[in-house]
Design an enzyme around this catalytic site. Structure first.
Site, short mmCIF file in Angstrom:
data_model
loop_
_atom_site.label_atom_id
_atom_site.label_comp_id
_atom_site.label_asym_id
_atom_site.label_seq_id
_atom_site.Cartn_x
_atom_site.Cartn_y
_atom_site.Cartn_z
N ASP A 447 0.85 -1.19 0.00
CA ASP A 447 0.00 0.00 0.00
C ASP A 447 0.88 1.24 0.00
OD1 ASP A 447 -2.48 -1.12 0.02
OD2 ASP A 447 -2.64 -1.21 2.20
N ASP A 696 -5.52 -3.64 4.48
CA ASP A 696 -6.05 -3.19 5.76
C ASP A 696 -7.57 -3.31 5.87
OD1 ASP A 696 -6.75 -1.25 3.99
OD2 ASP A 696 -5.82 0.42 5.06
N ASP A 700 -9.96 -6.44 1.50
CA ASP A 700 -8.61 -6.91 1.15
C ASP A 700 -8.40 -8.37 1.54
OD1 ASP A 700 -7.66 -4.54 0.04
OD2 ASP A 700 -7.09 -3.73 1.98
#
Length: 1017
Positions: A447, A696, A700
């Protein structure tokens, strides 16, 4: 237009009262920040704000483990969890009468206890093993079954010393493995306790702050702005209008409340009229952020009777709600259960089974050879009973030395100790075998927000329109912000806190401002508006999208063009732009300028990325931000600028090999959704890469489960944590890279032990079987079991050894391990035969004054085998004191055995005076009837063993330099099956279409997917 005239203090703002003194004055304003008026509270917030992350890192980490054993008595060793009293039967079904508590009284203590006994604690937890059953599991597996057969064999032969020692070895291995795993689990549980969610409930007629895990169905919960929803709950009424509770009860009795629905369906229902279902009741009470569940970025309005979902965030409002179920059966909990369902044994288990099976096949081969040799020598099956020279004793001895009983436990212990160490570094390993996966990862998909960047917006130098004052612009931007300090939006927060750099702007806010109306961000107007008054003048301050703010003002064409150019420049550089304007009374709007915001990279990220690349782990950035922001971040991190929009991946007309090549070569993707993450991981795995993925949100979870090593980053939802293999409690990429290096060190320890253990098995198998066939003799079974015991005792300490981290992703390379181990085992067997051969000499050979054949061989075998671990561990680091101490203690014990002749029963079961005949027709010399060995002989054996280890170390070093062995067994990490990839790519563009022929009969035909279908995918 110039800034309005506002009277301030008489002091010179530039040279008078210092900024620090003014800050101190405001920070010492009396009372709690909640009790101060709006603008005094705002000034105190700016003065006293401290970054919570910096505060956390400065504080000592206090472990909150009070609940670890709360509901379990000391004698309940079989219990494994805190909610052991909970009954699984119908636990997810909550009786309707449970949801009828009064919002003023709530539940009683007795009701809470009764419901917790049935539903357990309000938490998502993986299935915890019964501790006693878990201990028994350390006696299962092919290798351990063979040792258990050896126990029965020893009992059948009435060899009680062997019987007792083998049982002791099994118990020792089980106890060590069980303890180490439990210790690692306790560390993880302790750390998870540190991040416990809180909740406000009504119980016994009072508001109480409790841990969210202590909630039970039927609890009256207060949900307010800035709080995380602690359970799936049904909204009752606004906190400020409790009288609405009566209307709620009426609607509940009439079944006129909205039933619980799938939150993912909320997007589909927007803007559509449904005839079925129940209409929303009244006005919106609160708004929640469901992005972690649905991916939708805007907050969702919630009305009376609507369901708010566990772990979503409340963005607006304050309300009463009733908890409808526990976390395990919530929407998020059910999602977590789905991704947890598969019991994956993993790559590590397959490797251990492969090694264990190969060793079992080998030991059966050597037993067969020993029996064939025994048949030629006319040996009996089990007699003479007092002698080791019979077929069943040969079998027992080969079982003991040929099956590495410590293999499962030493590897498990090494993983558990490593997991405990990682937990102290804020990396919680939820599955021990994930360490092995992490060590082999060669692509990290990360990310951007919060991992590569600080997840803290900062304002760059703002653009100020010609003739305007930057301080007045910053003051207007702060006025056009939410002043609810308890739950500031990130943009409002950075706007307000930036005033620390503009003391004059802060002084403007100290005047007698009054807020008349605040209008939060509206996705239609795309701006925030605040109406304030100052000494009779009415100011309307606005902050929002540059285009929306520009449309408000009446500036000249030149000013507007320049403003647009600046907005385009900021966008091209990846900055978020916010225009600022104001209106005084009914005068025209004045364009003040533009704020440029950016989430800056962490200070250590660029260096960490370089370090990761040096470790052979390129970082691919996956972000939901716009491609301009992604590219600007990549430039700042020297990450490479081959960043593509996710549309190029999905709808770019690419398929098959071309699509796989794009994913493999890209530095990152922008504007990605969770399904894109899953697709990226899948394509990389199809190319042979071991992939780590960070995430997170609840959405996901599939990609985290799909990845070879799923990583839940700091602040991840509980569903993401449940799906991940490793959960990080510290922010940043450096934590992940540190974990990769640590995992490789752990892997190196396991690899060193496995090479060592295979070589040990082969050493004794080769020596003993050839000794049985040639000399019709063996080492006493009693001494053999102590050799096995010493090997396990010493090498358990390998879990605490110093180890180096490889500079490239590690692999088992089993063919290389077997080649090296076989060569080392043969060399060890030759060395033992050299010692045995010298004893045929008339001068006694290695025996200097007096000694005993079996005890001398026992000492040489014990020393060379124990020291072999120093060879297989490599010379990159010095061995730890734990490993040196363990091996030294075992060596001292082996030396004492040899000196005093312990467990020696004489050849053929009797004592012999010297000299006595040997199998080759000569005589053994310098043999003692009591089995003792002189100290000089012991010193010579130690010196000889040191020489053997030096030769082995040289051999090991040379073997690792052989080019053909360096990559033997290493897999290709970039597979290109062009034909298959293209076939799958073309098939993915096809769909089954249902249609009717000219006769009206149904049929299915293959057709190319339409653009609409692609979009839905």
């Amino acid at each position: 237009m110039a800034a309005p005239r506002v009277s301030f203090t008489d002091k010179d703002l530039e040279n008078g009262e210092g900024a620090a003194e003014r800050s101190r004055k405001w920070s010492q304003a009396p009372g709690n920040i909640e009790d101060l008026d709006e603008y005094t509270a705002l000034q105190k917030y700016i003065s006293t704000y401290r970054d919570p992350r910096a505060a956390d890192s400065a504080e000592n980490q206090v472990k909150d483990t009070d609940d670890a054993e709360k509901s379990k008595a000391w004698w309940q060793f079989w219990r494994s969890g805190n909610s052991g009293q909970a009954a699984d039967k119908d636990a997810g079904v909550v009786p309707e009468e449970w949801l009828e508590a009064d919002i003023k009284q709530g539940l009683t203590t007795a009701q809470v206890e009764e419901r917790r006994r049935r539903c357990g604690f309000n938490e998502i937890s993986t299935e915890k093993e019964n501790l006693f059953i878990k201990f028994l599991m350390f006696f299962t597996g092919p290798i351990l079954y063979v040792m258990e057969v050896a126990v029965l064999l020893a009992a059948g032969l009435r060899d009680w010393i062997d019987f007792g020692v083998i049982i002791a070895i099994l118990l020792l291995n089980a106890a060590v493995g069980w303890y180490q795993e439990k210790q690692a689990a306790d560390v993880v549980a302790s750390l998870k306790g540190d991040i416990a969610m809180k909740a406000i409930v009504i119980r016994q007629g009072q508001e109480q702050d409790i841990k969210a895990r202590e909630l039970v169905p039927g609890d009256i919960v207060i949900i307010e702005e800035g709080q995380t929803v602690p359970a799936d709950a049904r909204l009752i009424c606004d906190y400020d209008t409790p009288e609405e509770f009566e209307r709620y009860k009426e609607l509940r009795e009439q079944h006129a409340l909205n039933p619980e629905e799938d939150p993912a369906g909320s997007e589909e229902k927007e803007g559509e009229d449904f005839e079925e279902g129940v209409a929303h009741q009244g006005h919106s009470i609160i708004a929640t952020d469901q992005s972690a569940i649905t991916g939708e970025s805007l907050a969702v309005d919630k009305f009376m009777g609507d369901t708010v979902y566990y772990t979503t965030g409340c963005k607006r409002g304050k309300a009463y709600a009733v908890a409808t179920t526990s976390a395990k059966y919530s929407f998020v909990g059910r999602t977590a259960t789905l991704v947890q369902g598969a019991k994956d044994q993993g790559h590590f288990k397959a490797i251990m089974n492969s090694i264990g099976t190969a060793l079992l096949v080998l030991v059966m081969f050597w037993i067969l050879l020993a029996w064939i040799g025994g048949f030629f020598r006319h040996l009996k099956i089990a007699t003479p009973e007092a002698s080791d020279v019979n077929l069943l004793h040969y079998t027992l001895i080969l079982f003991i030395i040929g099956v590495p009983v410590g293999l499962p436990v030493v590897t498990t212990t090494t993983l558990a100790v490593g997991a405990a160490y990682l937990a102290k570094q804020k990396a919680i390993v939820q599955k021990l075998t994930a360490i092995e996966s992490l060590a082999g990862v060669d692509v990290l998909c990360s990310d951007k927000t919060g991992t590569l960047t600080a997840n803290q917006l900062s304002i760059r130098e703002p653009y100020v329109s010609e003739g305007e004052d930057v301080n007045w612009m910053m003051a207007c931007a702060a006025l056009a912000s939410s002043h609810n300090i308890k739950s500031l939006d990130p943009i409002d927060k950075v706007t307000i806190l930036t005033l620390k750099r503009y003391p004059k702007a802060r002084d403007i806010l100290k005047d007698d401002w009054k807020t008349e109306k605040y209008t939060p961000f509206d996705p239609v107007s795309k701006r925030i508006t605040t109406v304030v008054t100052l000494r009779g003048d009415r100011f309307t301050c606005a902050k929002g999208a540059p285009k929306a703010i520009l449309n408000l003002s009446e500036c000249t064409k030149e000013q507007a063009d320049f403003f647009k150019e600046k907005a385009t420049e900021f966008a091209r550089r990846g900055f978020r732009s916010l225009g600022v304007a104001y209106q005084k009374n009914n005068e025209p709007w004045v364009l003040l300028g533009m704020l440029s915001m950016f989430d800056p990279p962490r200070e250590d990220t660029a260096q960490t990325i370089v370090e990761a690349q040096q470790l052979g782990v390129p970082v691919k950035m996956l972000t939901g931000d716009a491609i301009a922001i992604a590219k600007e971040t990549c430039k700042m991190l020297a990450l490479g600028t081959k960043v593509y929009n996710s549309q190029k991946l999905i709808h770019g007309g690419l398929s098959g090999t071309t699509q796989h090549d794009l994913v493999e070569r890209a530095d990152g993707f922008a504007e990605v959704f969770p399904e894109h993450k899953y697709q990226v991981v899948e394509m990389l795995q199809q190319r042979g890469h071991l992939t780590a993925m960070t995430g997170d949100g609840v959405n996901d979870a599939p990609s985290l489960k799909k990845a070879d090593c799923g990583i839940a980053v700091e602040g991840a939802s509980e569903a993401a944590q449940a799906a991940a293999d490793i959960v990080f409690l510290a922010p940043g990429l450096s934590t992940i890279v540190f974990a990769i290096k640590t995992a490789r060190q752990i892997f190196q320890r396991m690899k060193a032990y496995i090479q060592y253990r295979i070589a040990l098995c082969l050493h004794l198998e080769i020596y003993l079987v050839t000794s049985m066939i040639i000399l019709n003799e063996t080492i006493s079974a009693d001494l053999i079991v102590f050799i096995a015991l010493f090997a396990d005792l010493a090498t358990v300490a390998i879990a605490y050894d110093n180890a180096h981290s490889e500079q490239r992703p590690v692999e088992w390379q089993l063919p290389k391990i077997w080649v090296i181990s076989v060569i080392l085992g043969i060399e060890l067997a030759i060395a033992t035969w050299v010692v045995r051969g010298t004893m045929f000499l008339p001068n006694g050979g290695i025996i200097q004054n007096f000694g005993n054949i079996q005890e001398v061989i026992f000492l040489e075998v014990a020393l060379t085998e124990n020291w072999l671990i120093f060879v297989t561990r490599g010379a990159n680091t010095l061995p730890s004191w734990q490993l040196i101490s363990a091996i030294f203690i075992v060596d001292v014990l082996a030396t004492i055995f040899c000196i005093f002749g312990w467990l020696w029963h004489g050849i053929d079961g009797g004592l012999h005076t010297k000299p006595y005949p040997n199998p080759l027709g000569g005589y053994y010399w310098k043999q003692t009837p009591h089995g003792w060995t002189d100290v000089v002989t012991v010193v010579v054996v130690w010196a000889y063993s040191i020489g053997v280890i030096i030769i082995l170390a040289i051999t090991y070093f040379c073997l690792n330099l052989v080019p053909g062995l360096a990559d033997l067994g290493r897999k290709n990490r970039s597979l290109h099956d062009t034909q298959m990839e293209n076939i799958i790519g073309h098939l993915s563009k096809l769909a089954l279409r249902h249609e009717k022929d000219e006769h009206g009969e149904s049929r299915f035909v293959l057709a190319t997917k339409s653009t609409d279908e692609d979009d839905e995918d």
